[in-house]
Scaffold this active site. Structure first.
Site, PDB file in Angstrom:
ATOM      1  N   ASN A   7      -0.671   2.939  -6.973  1.00 34.45           N
ATOM      2  CA  ASN A   7      -1.420   2.473  -5.626  1.00 34.45           C
ATOM      3  C   ASN A   7      -0.215   2.159  -4.927  1.00 34.45           C
ATOM      4  OD1 ASN A   7      -2.706   1.310  -3.599  1.00 34.45           O
ATOM      5  ND2 ASN A   7      -3.853  -0.050  -5.051  1.00 34.45           N
ATOM      6  N   ARG A  91      -3.932   6.489  -5.717  1.00 37.03           N
ATOM      7  CA  ARG A  91      -5.105   6.117  -4.928  1.00 37.03           C
ATOM      8  C   ARG A  91      -4.672   6.696  -3.507  1.00 37.03           C
ATOM      9  NH1 ARG A  91      -5.933  -0.116  -2.054  1.00 37.03           N
ATOM     10  NH2 ARG A  91      -7.959   0.523  -1.182  1.00 37.03           N
ATOM     11  N   HIS A 180     -12.892   1.547  -0.327  1.00 40.93           N
ATOM     12  CA  HIS A 180     -13.234   1.038  -1.463  1.00 40.93           C
ATOM     13  C   HIS A 180     -14.000   2.064  -2.390  1.00 40.93           C
ATOM     14  CE1 HIS A 180     -12.341  -3.236   0.665  1.00 40.93           C
ATOM     15  NE2 HIS A 180     -11.378  -2.845   0.069  1.00 40.93           N
ATOM     16  N   ARG A 241      -8.366  -9.892   7.946  1.00 41.86           N
ATOM     17  CA  ARG A 241      -9.130  -9.158   8.917  1.00 41.86           C
ATOM     18  C   ARG A 241     -10.392  -9.676   9.463  1.00 41.86           C
ATOM     19  NH1 ARG A 241      -8.913  -4.326   4.776  1.00 41.86           N
ATOM     20  NH2 ARG A 241      -7.344  -4.988   3.536  1.00 41.86           N
ATOM     21  N   GLU A 385     -10.635  -0.154 -10.545  1.00 46.42           N
ATOM     22  CA  GLU A 385     -10.031   1.191  -9.657  1.00 46.42           C
ATOM     23  C   GLU A 385      -9.041   2.002 -10.519  1.00 46.42           C
ATOM     24  OE1 GLU A 385      -9.776  -2.022  -6.679  1.00 46.42           O
ATOM     25  OE2 GLU A 385     -10.271  -0.492  -5.112  1.00 46.42           O
TER      26      GLU A 385
HETATM   27  C1  LIG Z   1      -8.537   0.357   2.174  1.00 49.79           C
HETATM   28  C2  LIG Z   1      -8.359  -1.365   1.926  1.00 49.79           C
HETATM   29  O1  LIG Z   1      -8.996  -2.198   2.959  1.00 49.79           O
HETATM   30  O2  LIG Z   1      -8.095  -1.778   0.972  1.00 49.79           O
HETATM   31  P1  LIG Z   1      -7.974  -3.253   0.625  1.00 49.79           P
HETATM   32  O3  LIG Z   1      -9.148  -4.022   0.968  1.00 49.79           O
HETATM   33  O4  LIG Z   1      -7.626  -3.347  -0.927  1.00 49.79           O
HETATM   34  O5  LIG Z   1      -6.459  -3.977   1.466  1.00 49.79           O
HETATM   35 MG   LIG Z   2      -8.498  -4.216  -3.747  1.00 47.03          MG
END
Ligand SMILES: CC(=O)OP(=O)(O)O
Ligand SMILES: [Mg+2]
Ligand SMILES: Nc1ncnc2c1ncn2[C@@H]1O[C@H](COP(=O)(O)OP(=O)(O)O)[C@@H](O)[C@H]1O
Length: 402
Positions: A7, A91, A180, A241, A385
Site C-alpha cells: 500500500n 492497493r 475504501h 478532512r 484490506e
Molecule cells: C482513499 C482514502 O481516503 O484512504 P484513507 O482514508 O485510508 O486515507
Molecule cells: Mg485505512
C-alpha cells in the site's frame, strides 16, 4: 504460496507478506516519511516485537528495495530468494470508471491507472511508483491492482452524478466514485458469514471509520451509494478532512484568505475535520482524553463527528428501504465504543436496539453488539484490506502459482 501486499501512500509504504496456504502473516511493516528527514522502516517481528530501522529513503523505489532487502536479510527476513514471492498485490486508490474489479497489471492497465492521476493526484502516483519498482526488481512476478473505487462502480447514475453541468462529467469524469471499497466489500461479506445469512438478500450499511472514513449502502450485495465522492474529502467529518461543506464556503474562504486551489485543498484535507475543529488532534484517542479534561472544542468535534455518521445512516436507511445489518469497522469503528453508542441512540423506531453493555465490552474483534430483540443486527467487524488484496491477487494469478 506467498503473496506480498503493498500500500504505497504519498510518503509511506505499508507491506504484508502472506503465506496463503494457511493465511498466516510472514512479515509486516512500513516505511514512513519517504523523502523527508528522519525516514525509517518499522517492522513487526513474528513475536510481536517492533523494530525501527533508520535509513535515508528518498523515494518509493528505494523504499521498495529496502523492504525487499529486509525480507531477504538474515536477521529480520523470512525468505531466501525473491522468487519465493509468487505475486504482488497493490492497493490502487483510484480506478476511475475503468475498473470495476481487481485486475492483473499489464502495460495497458498501467496506462489506464496513469489516466486516473488527474482524479487522485495525491494517491495514484505513489501507487504507480510501487508497481514500477516491483516490475524492476522482480520482473517475472505477476502483479495485481486492487482498486478502492471498484466496489462502488455499481452505484446508479442518479447517486454518483453531481448537480453540475453534464459536460463536466463528459470532459473530466467529474462524478462521485467512492473509496475504501476493499474494506466495505470485505466487512459486509464477513458480517453475512458471521450471521449466516445470504449476502445477496440483505440491506447493509457499513461504516468504515478510521483516520479517513466513509459510509456505504449495500443492497443485495452491491454498493448503491457511498459518502466519499470524486475525492476522499466528501462525506463524513474525518481526522483531518472536512467532509461535506457548502461549496459556496470554499470560494468565500479562497477570497478572504487569499488561498490558491492548492492552498484550499490543503486546508480541507490536512487541517480540517476533528483536528481543525478541536485544535487538539486528529486522533480520536486524544480527543477522548481532552474531553475527559473538559475541553469544549474537543466535545464539539466529537459531537459533530458522531452526528454526521448518524445522519448518513439515516439517509442510507431511506434509500435502502430499511436496514438489516449495520457494520462498524476501521480504527474508530472497531475501538471507540462511545461513537458506536452515540450513533445508535434513539434508533428504536428503525428496529435498531444496541446492547450497551455488549458494545462497551467489544474492541477490535468480530462481535454482534445489538440486543437479541433488535431487528437490525449491529456488528463490529475488524477490516482486513490487506488479506482481501491477497485473496484477489491469488484468485487472479492463481493459475500461475506453482
Ligand atoms: C482513499 C482514502 O481516503 O484512504 P484513507 O482514508 O485510508 O486515507
Ligand atoms: Mg485505512
Ligand atoms: N483504541 C482506540 N480508541 C479510539 N480511537 C482509536 C483507537 N485506536 C485507533 N483509533 C482511531 O483510529 C484511527 C486510525 O484508524 P485506521 O483505520 O487505522 O486509519 P487509516 O487506515 O485511515 O490510517 C486513529 O487516528 C484513531 O483516531
Amino acid at each position: 504460496m506467498k503473496i506480498l501486499v503493498l500500500n504505497c501512500g504519498s510518503s509511506s509504504i505499508k507491506y504484508k507478506l502472506f503465506d496463503m496456504e494457511n493465511h498466516s502473516v510472514l512479515a509486516q511493516g512500513g516505511i514512513e516519511k519517504i523523502g523527508l528527514k528522519g525516514s525509517f522502516l518499522k517492522l513487526t517481528l513474528p513475536n510481536g516485537q517492533k523494530v525501527m530501522l533508520e535509513g535515508e529513503i528518498l523515494e518509493h523505489r528505494i523504499g521498495i528495495e529496502y523492504i525487499l532487502g529486509v525480507l531477504l536479510s538474515d536477521k529480520y527476513g523470512c525468505i531466501r530468494s525473491l522468487e519465493e514471492i509468487d505475486a504482488v498485490g497493490h492497493r490502487v486508490v483510484h480506478g476511475g470508471e475503468k475498473f470495476n474489479k481487481s485486475v492483473l497489471i499489464t502495460d495497458e492497465v498501467i496506462e489506464m491507472v496513469k489516466e486516473c492521476i488527474d482524479l487522485a493526484p495525491l494517491h495514484n502516483p505513489p501507487n504507480l511508483k510501487g508497481i514500477n519498482a516491483i516490475a524492476e526488481f522482480m520482473p517475472k512476478t505477476p502483479q495485481v491492482a486492487v482498486f478502492d473505487t471498484a466496489f462502488h462502480q455499481t452505484m446508479p447514475d442518479y447517486a454518483y452524478m453531481y448537480g453540475l453541468p453534464y459536460s463536466l462529467y463528459e470532459k473530466y469524469g467529474i462524478r462521485r466514485y467512492g473509496f475504501h471499497g476493499t474494506s466495505h466489500r470485505y466487512v459486509s461479506r464477513r458480517a453475512c458469514e458471521f450471521l449466516n445469512v445470504p449476502y445477496e438478500e440483505q440491506r447493509i450499511i457499513t461504516a468504515h471509520i478510521g483516520n479517513g472514513g466513509s459510509v456505504t449502502a449495500i443492497k443485495n450485495g452491491k454498493s448503491i451509494d457511498t459518502s466519499m465522492g470524486m475525492t476522499p474529502v466528501e462525506g463524513l467529518i474525518m481526522g483531518t478532512r472536512s467532509g461535506d461543506v457548502d461549496p459556496g464556503v470554499i470560494t468565500y474562504i479562497m477570497d478572504k484568505e487569499h488561498l490558491s486551489s492548492q492552498g484550499v485543498s490543503r486546508l480541507l484535507n490536512k487541517f480540517s475535520g476533528v483536528l481543525g475543529i478541536s485544535g487538539v488532534s486528529s486522533d480520536m484517542r486524544e480527543i477522548e482524553a481532552a474531553i475527559e479534561q473538559g475541553n469544549e472544542r474537543a466535545k464539539l468535534a466529537m459531537r459533530m463527528y458522531n452526528y454526521r455518521i448518524k445522519k448518513y445512516i439515516g439517509s442510507y436507511t431511506a434509500i435502502l428501504g430499511g436496514l438489516d445489518i449495520l457494520v462498524f469497522t476501521g480504527g474508530v469503528g472497531e475501538n471507540q465504543t462511545s461513537t458506536r453508542s452515540e450513533v445508535c441512540k434513539n434508533m428504536e423506531y428503525l428496529g435498531l436496539e444496541l446492547d450497551e453493555e455488549l458494545n462497551a465490552s467489544v474492541r477490535a474483534k468480530e462481535a454482534l453488539i445489538s440486543k437479541s430483540t433488535s431487528k437490525v443486527k449491529v456488528l463490529v467487524i475488524p477490516t482486513n484490506e490487506e488479506l482481501t488484496i491477497a485473496h484477489d491477487t491469488l484468485e487472479i494469478v492463481g493459475w500461475k502459482i506453482k
